[in-house]
Design an enzyme around this catalytic site. Structure first.
Site, PDB file in Angstrom:
ATOM      1  N   GLU A 176       0.845  -1.181   0.000  1.00  0.00           N
ATOM      2  CA  GLU A 176       0.000   0.000   0.000  1.00  0.00           C
ATOM      3  C   GLU A 176       0.885   1.237   0.000  1.00  0.00           C
ATOM      4  O   GLU A 176       1.814   1.335   0.801  1.00  0.00           O
ATOM      5  CB  GLU A 176      -0.917   0.023   1.230  1.00  0.00           C
ATOM      6  CG  GLU A 176      -1.932   1.150   1.168  1.00  0.00           C
ATOM      7  CD  GLU A 176      -2.929   1.147   2.321  1.00  0.00           C
ATOM      8  OE1 GLU A 176      -3.749   2.070   2.393  1.00  0.00           O
ATOM      9  OE2 GLU A 176      -2.889   0.220   3.142  1.00  0.00           O
ATOM     10  N   MET A 186       0.322  -2.561   8.714  1.00  0.00           N
ATOM     11  CA  MET A 186      -0.377  -2.754   7.448  1.00  0.00           C
ATOM     12  C   MET A 186      -1.321  -3.942   7.572  1.00  0.00           C
ATOM     13  O   MET A 186      -0.938  -5.015   8.027  1.00  0.00           O
ATOM     14  CB  MET A 186       0.640  -2.977   6.316  1.00  0.00           C
ATOM     15  CG  MET A 186       0.016  -3.210   4.954  1.00  0.00           C
ATOM     16  SD  MET A 186      -0.966  -1.794   4.426  1.00  0.00           S
ATOM     17  CE  MET A 186      -2.159  -2.626   3.387  1.00  0.00           C
ATOM     18  N   GLU A 187      -2.567  -3.735   7.109  1.00  0.00           N
ATOM     19  CA  GLU A 187      -3.650  -4.684   7.347  1.00  0.00           C
ATOM     20  C   GLU A 187      -3.744  -5.791   6.323  1.00  0.00           C
ATOM     21  O   GLU A 187      -4.839  -6.368   6.145  1.00  0.00           O
ATOM     22  CB  GLU A 187      -4.984  -3.930   7.386  1.00  0.00           C
ATOM     23  CG  GLU A 187      -5.456  -3.366   6.029  1.00  0.00           C
ATOM     24  CD  GLU A 187      -5.027  -1.935   5.763  1.00  0.00           C
ATOM     25  OE1 GLU A 187      -5.646  -1.270   4.915  1.00  0.00           O
ATOM     26  OE2 GLU A 187      -4.061  -1.489   6.402  1.00  0.00           O
ATOM     27  N   HIS A 238      -6.816  -1.539  15.267  1.00  0.00           N
ATOM     28  CA  HIS A 238      -7.037  -0.843  13.991  1.00  0.00           C
ATOM     29  C   HIS A 238      -6.815  -1.774  12.810  1.00  0.00           C
ATOM     30  O   HIS A 238      -7.659  -1.876  11.908  1.00  0.00           O
ATOM     31  CB  HIS A 238      -6.095   0.353  13.904  1.00  0.00           C
ATOM     32  CG  HIS A 238      -6.233   1.165  12.662  1.00  0.00           C
ATOM     33  ND1 HIS A 238      -7.013   2.291  12.581  1.00  0.00           N
ATOM     34  CD2 HIS A 238      -5.677   1.014  11.425  1.00  0.00           C
ATOM     35  CE1 HIS A 238      -6.938   2.795  11.357  1.00  0.00           C
ATOM     36  NE2 HIS A 238      -6.135   2.029  10.643  1.00  0.00           N
ATOM     37  N   GLU A 239      -5.679  -2.457  12.806  1.00  0.00           N
ATOM     38  CA  GLU A 239      -5.378  -3.322  11.657  1.00  0.00           C
ATOM     39  C   GLU A 239      -6.316  -4.517  11.602  1.00  0.00           C
ATOM     40  O   GLU A 239      -6.716  -4.946  10.515  1.00  0.00           O
ATOM     41  CB  GLU A 239      -3.919  -3.779  11.720  1.00  0.00           C
ATOM     42  CG  GLU A 239      -2.897  -2.646  11.784  1.00  0.00           C
ATOM     43  CD  GLU A 239      -3.067  -1.596  10.706  1.00  0.00           C
ATOM     44  OE1 GLU A 239      -3.524  -1.939   9.598  1.00  0.00           O
ATOM     45  OE2 GLU A 239      -2.744  -0.422  10.964  1.00  0.00           O
ATOM     46  N   HIS A 256      -9.654  -3.497  10.124  1.00  0.00           N
ATOM     47  CA  HIS A 256      -9.599  -3.328   8.674  1.00  0.00           C
ATOM     48  C   HIS A 256     -10.088  -4.575   7.927  1.00  0.00           C
ATOM     49  O   HIS A 256     -10.424  -4.480   6.748  1.00  0.00           O
ATOM     50  CB  HIS A 256      -8.167  -3.027   8.224  1.00  0.00           C
ATOM     51  CG  HIS A 256      -7.857  -1.573   8.079  1.00  0.00           C
ATOM     52  ND1 HIS A 256      -8.685  -0.706   7.405  1.00  0.00           N
ATOM     53  CD2 HIS A 256      -6.785  -0.840   8.476  1.00  0.00           C
ATOM     54  CE1 HIS A 256      -8.143   0.506   7.405  1.00  0.00           C
ATOM     55  NE2 HIS A 256      -7.006   0.456   8.059  1.00  0.00           N
TER      56      HIS A 256
END
Length: 875
Positions: free
Chosen positions: A124, A266-267, A300-301, A304
């Site tokens: 990303e 990063m998810e 948070h991840e 996602h």
């Protein structure tokens, strides 16, 4: 100097892809300097078109191309620095390509690179094009099967997205693993990790009874430091089920920690990759803030998986759709895990420090921008934090029940698709029958609205008439602003601090709180049955991302500081009082009587037994120098620093006994726990010591030295070190040397050693920072280490960064240009402090602008840095 002008990408130019990719089969034959990537793509036309196929590709060494098994000759394709073009294609076909890439020399940390001898990916936003030829855009979703081959000794772990379906041995000491992800995903969610890693195992049983295997992979010997992250993961999974009804979909969930990483985490679907600083923690090496951040980022991840992975962005202009929404979700999780009011204060402080500054400068942009040169430059506080605030306002406007109904509709309607902000907002329109077209103005318009409230009380009629108004200042490219709907949550106190009830127009019953939606330039509201002279408590819980001013007298702020039932507004009253006192002194008009009165009021609040220690710790923290520079025109960093330190000394002198008592009482008395209660006690203890250090005294120096020497955890060690930093001289230098010798082999802890020196207010601080850039442990190629020293100095040491001779600006420009050649994404993120040049005195502004001009003219400048430098200079 650059001779070409890069062409921006515009939202208005979006069109659906001419081709779609159904399946992706990848084979990686890993070697440090020559990794072979074989890709087999099942491609078909999207609708009736005769377009050529363009596949993005950068820094690839092509080996071969074939369509449906037939090799392509040299004339069958065209390669440019941006990618590969194929023409005359059938409507459906299989494209096979082979390329070689060089992970070991990939300092950009995009695509496939190496970190600590391990292979790692970051795709990303546009990293996949550095791995193989592909339609590198988020609206192309495909199912992936990945085969990884590597030397078993060098890479005993071979990981990718999805579920492991096959593994085995190869010749010459090599082995392989095959992974399959059954869910379609965009290529930016692709992940691969290979290397020597320790494994922490656990499991989670979902609400439907499925057992999910959980794995965290870390550097050898570090598995015990991942236990808190594992606990946070399991709590996140349970919370998402209970709060949003979202269950995890794969059989396996993995997280990997790497040291060299441009982002926090990063998810990637089923294989999250984390910056090790946001995953590894134990009491000896991590602070309470580290534990909090790990809890938040792990959540948070994971969140996602539904808001970002199962439902993704149609294009990168919709970045706020996944990031703003997921930040809102992780903030809700953190509030439930900890104290909601304390968490809200922390979230708003971060918003004001980063996003309000962004909105007030040349880099201001809407939550959903309409053009960009490099999308990397829009991973900003506006997209993330302000994007979250828009979701929060939406929930206030529709209510808890309809917000959940709208979210359920969003998940049901858009699962498995790439979509837009409009589609998300429409889900709430569908379930409520309301028109949200005005609300969408928040997404397309930059700037922070300024809300003004004035009140007139009629004691005879027992009414309070309120006049509310809003304005938004022009921002680059948007000289005229529309009104936005601003939910203003408010309540009333009386002059003794007691809660007052009142009645709003059209309601029969009295209430203690209401929400007024200010959706015009000006409106008037009458509150009835207000029995006693009111003290207005407005924008409770920070119900909208605006600045608020009122005509309330100073005495009302003292009442709110002492007694407001809304803890956010209680804290806010203290911040408002401190801000006015500091700015008055900075402008040459100190009010020492009011300063002493403020110190006394803080002392009374600290003695309130009903308040949690974490809240009291926040009361002791004055507005930051960066916050104060936002409201002083023009900003004078030296004057702000001196005035803020003067108020801190007044508090330290006036409250010495109280602060010393709190420092003694809040000491840990049992085993360490990172929970909110213990963390709050440590926060108050360290805040008290920090405030005491504002007034140098032998007793304080001895107390700070004993605090550092006796610290049983990293939180207290850094608290002691921070106090000694303020006091300076021999104890500070001695503690620094001790800290380095103790932790020189721990990279994450050593980042703290660099960072605290970058914050030092001592004269000649830049000389210390320059010397540290030559330290053997400093590595500008590592984003964590670079941020710890360079970004901390430029962003969190304003008095020394803004030296009158401009030396701080030259230093930062030097660092930006040096790093840009290695890692443009990281270099661009260093530029923001220079972009605020208009805010400061003309003398300082001219020196900052000079360095921006120098950066912009630099030969070979990346698009990342060029875009931000050009915006910062635009008139």
């Amino acid at each position: 100097m650059r001779t070409e002008t890069p062409k921006p990408i515009k939202l208005a130019d979006y069109s659906p892809p001419s081709f779609l990719i159904d399946t992706v089969d990848l084979t990686f034959r890993l070697e440090p300097n020559a990794t072979r990537v074989v890709a087999k793509l099942a491609i078909r036309r999207n609708g009736d078109n005769a377009d050529a196929l363009f596949l993005n590709g950068e820094r690839l060494h092509p080996v071969s191309f074939a369509i449906d098994g037939e090799p392509l000759g040299d004339g069958g394709y065209t390669i440019t620095p941006e990618g590969l073009t194929l023409d005359g294609l059938p409507d459906a076909f299989v494209l096979e390509t082979e390329v070689d890439i060089d992970p070991a020399n990939n300092t950009f940390l995009e695509g496939l690179y190496m970190s600590g001898g391990r292979y790692c990916t970051q795709c990303e936003a546009e990293g996949f094009r550095k791995i193989t030829w592909f339609m590198d855009r988020p609206d192309v979703l495909a199912r992936y099967t990945v085969r990884i081959e590597a030397d078993r000794t060098a890479a005993p772990r071979l990981l990718a997205n999805g579920n492991l379906v096959e593994a085995g041995e190869l010749e010459d000491g090599r082995h392989y693993a095959v992974w399959n992800d059954p869910f379609p995903k965009p290529c930016y969610l692709f992940a691969l990790v290979a290397g020597e890693l320790d494994e922490l195992k656990d499991s989670f049983v979902t609400m439907s009874g499925r057992s999910i295997d959980l794995r965290i992979y870390v550097d050898p010997g570090m598995a015990s430091r991942a236990t808190y992250a594992m606990d946070a993961l399991k709590r996140s999974m349970k919370w998402d089920e209970e709060t949003y009804g979202r269950e995890y979909d794969l059989d396996l969930f993995m997280i990997v920690a790497v040291r060299d990483f441009n982002f926090g985490a990063m998810e990637n679907k089923g294989l999250n990759i984390f910056n090790s600083s946001l995953l590894l923690a134990d009491p000896e090496t991590a602070t309470d803030l580290d534990f909090e951040r790990i809890e938040s980022v792990v959540a948070h991840e994971y969140f996602h998986n539904w808001t970002g992975n199962r439902i993704t962005c149609r294009d990168w202009f919709q970045l706020c759709l996944k990031e703003g929404l997921t930040v809102f979700r992780d903030q809700g999780f953190s509030a439930d895990m900890r104290d909601p009011a304390v968490q809200r204060i922390k979230d708003v402080r971060a918003l004001r420090m980063r996003q309000f500054a962004e909105d007030a400068g040349p880099l201001a942009h809407p939550v959903r921008p309409d053009k960009y040169l490099k999308i990397d430059n829009f991973y900003t506080a506006t997209v993330y934090e302000k994007g979250s605030e828009l979701i929060r306002m939406l929930k206030v406007l529709v209510g808890d029940r309809d917000f959940r109904r709208g979210m359920d509709r969003y998940f049901e309607q858009w699962d498995g698709h790439a979509t837009t902000v409009e589609a998300f907002i429409q889900c709430f329109a569908d379930v409520t029958g309301k028109d949200f077209s005005r609300f969408f103005t928040w997404y397309r318009q930059a700037g922070t609205p300024e809300v003004r409230i004035e009140g007139a009380y009629d004691a005879r009629a027992k009414t309070l008439d309120l006049r509310l108004a809003q304005t938004t200042r022009p921002t680059p490219g948007q000289p005229r602003k529309d009104c936005v709907p601003v939910p203003v949550r408010l309540g009333l106190l009386d002059e003794d601090g007691r809660v007052q009830t009142f009645r709003t127009t059209g309601n029969d019953r009295t209430v203690e709180e209401t929400v007024i939606v200010l959706d015009q330039a000006e409106m008037r509201v009458r509150l009835a049955e207000v029995d006693r002279p009111p003290v207005l408590s407005a924008l409770r819980g920070f119900s909208a991302p605006v600045t608020l001013s009122t005509d309330a007298p100073e005495a009302h702020r003292f009442i709110r500081l002492a007694a407001d039932s809304d803890l956010f507004n209680r804290w806010e009253a203290g911040q408002d009082l401190a801000r006015e006192l500091i700015l008055a002194r900075a402008a040459g008009a100190p009010d020492e009587d009011s300063e002493r009165a403020y110190a006394s009021a803080v002392g009374r609040a600290l003695s309130d037994q009903s308040s949690e220690p974490a809240f009291k710790a926040l009361l002791l923290q004055l507005p930051s120098e960066g916050d104060l520079a936002m409201v002083m025109t023009p900003a004078d960093p030296a004057a702000i620093h001196a005035a803020r330190e003067a108020l801190r000394r007044t508090i330290a002198i006036g409250l010495r006994e109280t602060l010393e008592r709190l420092h003694d009482e809040m000491a840990d008395s049992g085993p360490f726990s990172p929970d909110a209660a213990q963390a709050g006690r440590r926060a108050l203890r360290n805040a008290a010591l920090e405030m005491l250090a504002a007034e140098p005294a032998a007793a304080t120096a001895a107390r700070a030295s004993a605090h550092y020497a006796g610290a049983a955890n990293m939180t207290d060690a850094m608290g002691g070190l921070g106090a000694l930093m303020q006091l300076g001289e021999a104890p500070w230098d001695s503690a620094l040397s001790d800290f380095y010798e103790r932790w020189k082999d721990e990279p994450q802890v050593l980042d703290k050693w660099f960072a605290i020196q970058a914050r030092s207010p001592e004269a000649g601080a830049l000389g210390r920072v320059l010397a540290l850039t030559a330290h053997p442990a400093f590595d500008a190629k590592n984003p964590n280490r670079l941020r710890a020293l360079v970004q901390t100095f430029s962003s969190f040491n304003p008095a020394r960064f803004h030296e009158p001779d401009g030396s701080g600006y030259r230093f930062l420009a030097d660092q930006i240009l040096m790093v840009d050649a290695l890692n443009p994404m990281t270099a661009a993120r260093l530029l923001e402090p220079l972009g605020q040049w208009r805010r400061y005195t003309p003398e300082l502004g001219a020196l900052m602008r000079e360095q921006l001009e120098r950066i912009k003219k630099h030969k070979g400048l990346s698009k990342n840095v060029l875009e931000l430098a050009a915006k910062a200079l635009q008139t």
